[in-house]
Motif scaffolding. Structure first.
Motif, PDB file in Angstrom:
ATOM      1  N   VAL A  29      -3.564  -9.639  24.621  1.00 13.22           N
ATOM      2  CA  VAL A  29      -2.524 -10.354  23.882  1.00 13.22           C
ATOM      3  C   VAL A  29      -1.769  -9.343  23.022  1.00 13.22           C
ATOM      4  O   VAL A  29      -2.334  -8.332  22.593  1.00 13.22           O
ATOM      5  CB  VAL A  29      -3.179 -11.445  22.997  1.00 13.22           C
ATOM      6  N   GLU A  32       0.512  -8.730  17.502  1.00 12.12           N
ATOM      7  CA  GLU A  32       0.830  -9.689  16.441  1.00 12.12           C
ATOM      8  C   GLU A  32       0.161 -11.055  16.650  1.00 12.12           C
ATOM      9  O   GLU A  32       0.068 -11.851  15.727  1.00 12.12           O
ATOM     10  CB  GLU A  32       2.353  -9.872  16.284  1.00 12.12           C
ATOM     11  N   TYR A  33      -0.322 -11.314  17.849  1.00 13.12           N
ATOM     12  CA  TYR A  33      -0.995 -12.585  18.141  1.00 13.12           C
ATOM     13  C   TYR A  33      -2.500 -12.428  18.321  1.00 13.12           C
ATOM     14  O   TYR A  33      -3.192 -13.379  18.659  1.00 13.12           O
ATOM     15  CB  TYR A  33      -0.400 -13.219  19.405  1.00 13.12           C
ATOM     16  N   ARG A  34      -3.012 -11.219  18.075  1.00 11.15           N
ATOM     17  CA  ARG A  34      -4.428 -10.942  18.332  1.00 11.15           C
ATOM     18  C   ARG A  34      -5.353 -11.762  17.445  1.00 11.15           C
ATOM     19  O   ARG A  34      -6.371 -12.274  17.911  1.00 11.15           O
ATOM     20  CB  ARG A  34      -4.697  -9.448  18.164  1.00 11.15           C
ATOM     21  N   ASP A  35      -5.017 -11.927  16.170  1.00  7.90           N
ATOM     22  CA  ASP A  35      -5.865 -12.723  15.272  1.00  7.90           C
ATOM     23  C   ASP A  35      -5.972 -14.166  15.757  1.00  7.90           C
ATOM     24  O   ASP A  35      -7.060 -14.747  15.770  1.00  7.90           O
ATOM     25  CB  ASP A  35      -5.319 -12.702  13.848  1.00  7.90           C
ATOM     26  N   ALA A  36      -4.851 -14.732  16.150  1.00 12.37           N
ATOM     27  CA  ALA A  36      -4.861 -16.110  16.657  1.00 12.37           C
ATOM     28  C   ALA A  36      -5.673 -16.201  17.944  1.00 12.37           C
ATOM     29  O   ALA A  36      -6.400 -17.179  18.158  1.00 12.37           O
ATOM     30  CB  ALA A  36      -3.438 -16.598  16.899  1.00 12.37           C
ATOM     31  N   ALA A  37      -5.579 -15.185  18.793  1.00 15.63           N
ATOM     32  CA  ALA A  37      -6.335 -15.188  20.050  1.00 15.63           C
ATOM     33  C   ALA A  37      -7.834 -15.095  19.783  1.00 15.63           C
ATOM     34  O   ALA A  37      -8.633 -15.737  20.471  1.00 15.63           O
ATOM     35  CB  ALA A  37      -5.877 -14.036  20.944  1.00 15.63           C
ATOM     36  N   ARG A  40      -8.948 -18.495  18.636  1.00 17.28           N
ATOM     37  CA  ARG A  40      -8.979 -19.420  19.779  1.00 17.28           C
ATOM     38  C   ARG A  40     -10.200 -19.157  20.649  1.00 17.28           C
ATOM     39  O   ARG A  40     -10.863 -20.088  21.095  1.00 17.28           O
ATOM     40  CB  ARG A  40      -7.694 -19.274  20.609  1.00 17.28           C
TER      41      ARG A  40
END
Length: 79
Positions: A29, A32-37, A40
């Motif tokens: 990913v 910038e979206y790694r934390d959300a991934a 999840r």
């Protein structure tokens, strides 16, 4: 009528088997979206653990949603 049945059979056979949702891989990913991934993925793992517990305890399908909700709430309370 036979043509319609034949076409319907071909359409059913052409579709692949349904697959379950795969686990999110945070390394694939954008940064910038790694934390959300990662969040999840952790949620998916918790859901799978509860589903496995439900399978092992042979929870009836009609009671499965309530069981999963209780299990997820209990796991959240432990953290």
């Amino acid at each position: 009528m036979k043509q319609a049945i034949f076409i319907a059979a071909i359409a059913l056979l052409a579709g692949g088997p349904a697959r379950t949702q795969t686990l999110v891989d945070p390394s694939k990913v954008a940064p910038e979206y790694r934390d959300a991934a990662e969040k999840r993925r952790a949620e998916q793992i918790r859901q799978r653990e509860c589903a496995l517990k439900a399978d092992l305890e042979k929870v009836l399908p009609r009671d499965r949603t309530a069981y999963l909700n209780r299990c997820l709430e209990a796991m959240a309370a432990k953290q």
